[in-house]
Design an enzyme around this catalytic site. Structure first.
Site, PDB file in Angstrom:
ATOM      1  N   ASN A 274       0.864  -1.186   0.000  1.00  4.78           N
ATOM      2  CA  ASN A 274       0.000   0.000   0.000  1.00  4.78           C
ATOM      3  C   ASN A 274       0.896   1.229   0.000  1.00  4.78           C
ATOM      4  OD1 ASN A 274      -1.832   2.004   0.469  1.00  4.78           O
ATOM      5  ND2 ASN A 274      -2.513   1.270   2.471  1.00  4.78           N
TER       6      ASN A 274
ATOM      7  N   LYS B  17       0.058   4.181  -0.270  1.00  2.91           N
ATOM      8  CA  LYS B  17      -0.635   5.322   0.337  1.00  2.91           C
ATOM      9  C   LYS B  17      -0.477   6.570  -0.550  1.00  2.91           C
ATOM     10  CE  LYS B  17      -0.299   3.106   4.791  1.00  2.91           C
ATOM     11  NZ  LYS B  17      -0.184   3.190   6.246  1.00  2.91           N
TER      12      LYS B  17
ATOM     13  N   HIS C 104      -9.498   0.904   5.016  1.00  2.00           N
ATOM     14  CA  HIS C 104      -8.235   1.159   5.708  1.00  2.00           C
ATOM     15  C   HIS C 104      -8.485   2.061   6.914  1.00  2.00           C
ATOM     16  CE1 HIS C 104      -4.162   2.381   6.592  1.00  2.00           C
ATOM     17  NE2 HIS C 104      -3.771   1.315   5.926  1.00  2.00           N
TER      18      HIS C 104
ATOM     19  N   GLU D 125      -6.911   4.448   8.045  1.00  2.00           N
ATOM     20  CA  GLU D 125      -6.732   5.883   7.785  1.00  2.00           C
ATOM     21  C   GLU D 125      -8.008   6.478   7.198  1.00  2.00           C
ATOM     22  OE1 GLU D 125      -3.093   5.340   5.590  1.00  2.00           O
ATOM     23  OE2 GLU D 125      -2.092   4.833   7.479  1.00  2.00           O
TER      24      GLU D 125
ATOM     25  N   GLU E 100      -4.982  -4.989  10.563  1.00  2.00           N
ATOM     26  CA  GLU E 100      -3.970  -3.952  10.764  1.00  2.00           C
ATOM     27  C   GLU E 100      -4.253  -3.210  12.067  1.00  2.00           C
ATOM     28  OE1 GLU E 100      -2.103  -2.722   6.812  1.00  2.00           O
ATOM     29  OE2 GLU E 100      -3.974  -1.612   6.916  1.00  2.00           O
TER      30      GLU E 100
ATOM     31  N   GLY F  56       2.611   2.472  10.695  1.00  2.00           N
ATOM     32  CA  GLY F  56       3.503   3.617  10.515  1.00  2.00           C
ATOM     33  C   GLY F  56       4.230   4.040  11.781  1.00  2.00           C
TER      34      GLY F  56
ATOM     35  N   SER G 270       3.796  -1.947  10.266  1.00  2.00           N
ATOM     36  CA  SER G 270       5.249  -1.929  10.459  1.00  2.00           C
ATOM     37  C   SER G 270       5.932  -3.247  10.078  1.00  2.00           C
ATOM     38  CB  SER G 270       5.600  -1.525  11.894  1.00  2.00           C
ATOM     39  OG  SER G 270       5.133  -0.206  12.152  1.00  2.00           O
TER      40      SER G 270
HETATM   41  P1  13P Z   1       3.128   0.530   7.632  1.00  2.00           P
HETATM   42  O1  13P Z   1       3.673  -0.760   7.043  1.00  2.00           O
HETATM   43  O2  13P Z   1       3.805   1.747   7.121  1.00  2.00           O
HETATM   44  O3  13P Z   1       3.045   0.443   9.127  1.00  2.00           O
HETATM   45  O4  13P Z   1       1.612   0.647   7.105  1.00  2.00           O
HETATM   46  C1  13P Z   1       0.769  -0.440   7.188  1.00  2.00           C
HETATM   47  C2  13P Z   1      -0.464  -0.155   6.451  1.00  2.00           C
HETATM   48  O5  13P Z   1      -1.247   0.688   6.838  1.00  2.00           O
HETATM   49  C3  13P Z   1      -0.697  -0.888   5.188  1.00  2.00           C
HETATM   50  O6  13P Z   1      -1.992  -0.681   4.726  1.00  2.00           O
END
Ligand code: 13P
Length: 256
Positions: A12, A14, A96, A98, A168, A174, A214
């Site tokens: 992803n 993002k 997601h 976010e 997740e 992140g 992560s």
């Molecule tokens: P990170 O791997 O940067 O922690 O993000 C995970 C994520 O949100 C994948 O959709």
């Protein structure tokens, strides 16, 4: 009960990158050797999907990071599932954390999005996961079940062939703070048990459950060894070609 599906790793990207960095990332991915039995999916920002689509090696399937909940129309800024299918983008990430947190997407809205995307021929990585506060108050399984139930409510049993569940934990996204293999395994097993009771034993054993939060080239091996971890959804490390390839190849440590 272990998952029986093929390992599946999603990247992803993002809201990261530009023409130069994405061109380079595609080159690096194309150079990488994937020698494990694994499905690999990359999700560039919407605008760059066509730019990635033609040069990227066919072993990488493409995904969008979002789509609209219903047919297109007067929905400024949105992209519909039909448009993704028309543009030969076979996958979409939905729900997601976010988007749930920053764009106010409710469980019900996400459930409807998943159903609409599948109806239009897309496959979905459907994201669920608890916040730190929810984990600390012991609500992890309840939150995952609630989020999944909203999707279960909208789908028929057969639709689940088109869904990968991405677990997740929000506190691990992140942050560099990865769930331990034991924490991830425990939650994944709970998710599978829920799927057995809410849908069927058959769907529970076949549905693939990715861990996200992560994941990197250093921690993927131990996570991949867990019986109920059937893949990863990777953020930051998916922007680094060789790290992402290493994560894809960690599929070989998953012997279930
Ligand atoms: P990170 O791997 O940067 O922690 O993000 C995970 C994520 O949100 C994948 O959709």
């Amino acid at each position: 009960m272990a998952g029986t599906g093929k390992f599946v790793v999603g990247g992803n990207w993002k809201c990261n990158g530009n023409t130069a960095s994405i061109t380079q990332l595609v080159k690096d991915l194309n150079k990488g050797e994937i020698d494990a039995d694994v499905d690999v999916i990359v999700a560039p920002p919407m605008l760059y999907l066509p730019k990635v689509q033609s040069p990227i090696d066919r072993q990488f399937k493409l995904s969008a990071q979002n789509c609209w909940v219903s047919e297109g129309g007067a929905f400024t800024g949105e992209v519909s599932a039909e448009m993704l299918a028309d543009a030969n983008v076979p996958w979409v990430i939905l729900g997601h954390s976010e988007r749930r947190a920053l764009c106010g997407e409710s469980d019900e809205f996400v459930g409807k999005k998943v159903a609409y995307a599948i109806k239009n021929g897309l496959s979905v990585m459907a994201c669920i996961g608890e916040t730190l506060q929810e984990r600390e108050s012991g609500a992890t399984q309840d939150v995952c079940r609630r989020q999944l139930q909203a999707i279960v409510n909208e789908l028929s049993a057969g639709d689940w062939e088109k869904v990968v569940i991405a677990y997740e934990p929000v506190w691990a996204i992140g942050t560099g703070k990865v769930a331990t293999p034991e924490q991830a395994q425990e939650t994944h097993a709970g998710i599978r048990a829920f799927m057995a009771s809410a849908v069927s034993q058959d769907v529970a054993s076949k549905v693939r459950i990715q861990y996200g939060g992560s994941v990197n080239a250093g921690n993927c091996e131990e996570l991949a060894k867990q019986e109920d971890i059937d893949g990863f959804l990777v953020g930051g490390a998916s922007l680094i070609g060789d790290a992402f390839i290493t994560i894809c190849n960690s599929a070989k440590y998953n012997t279930y």
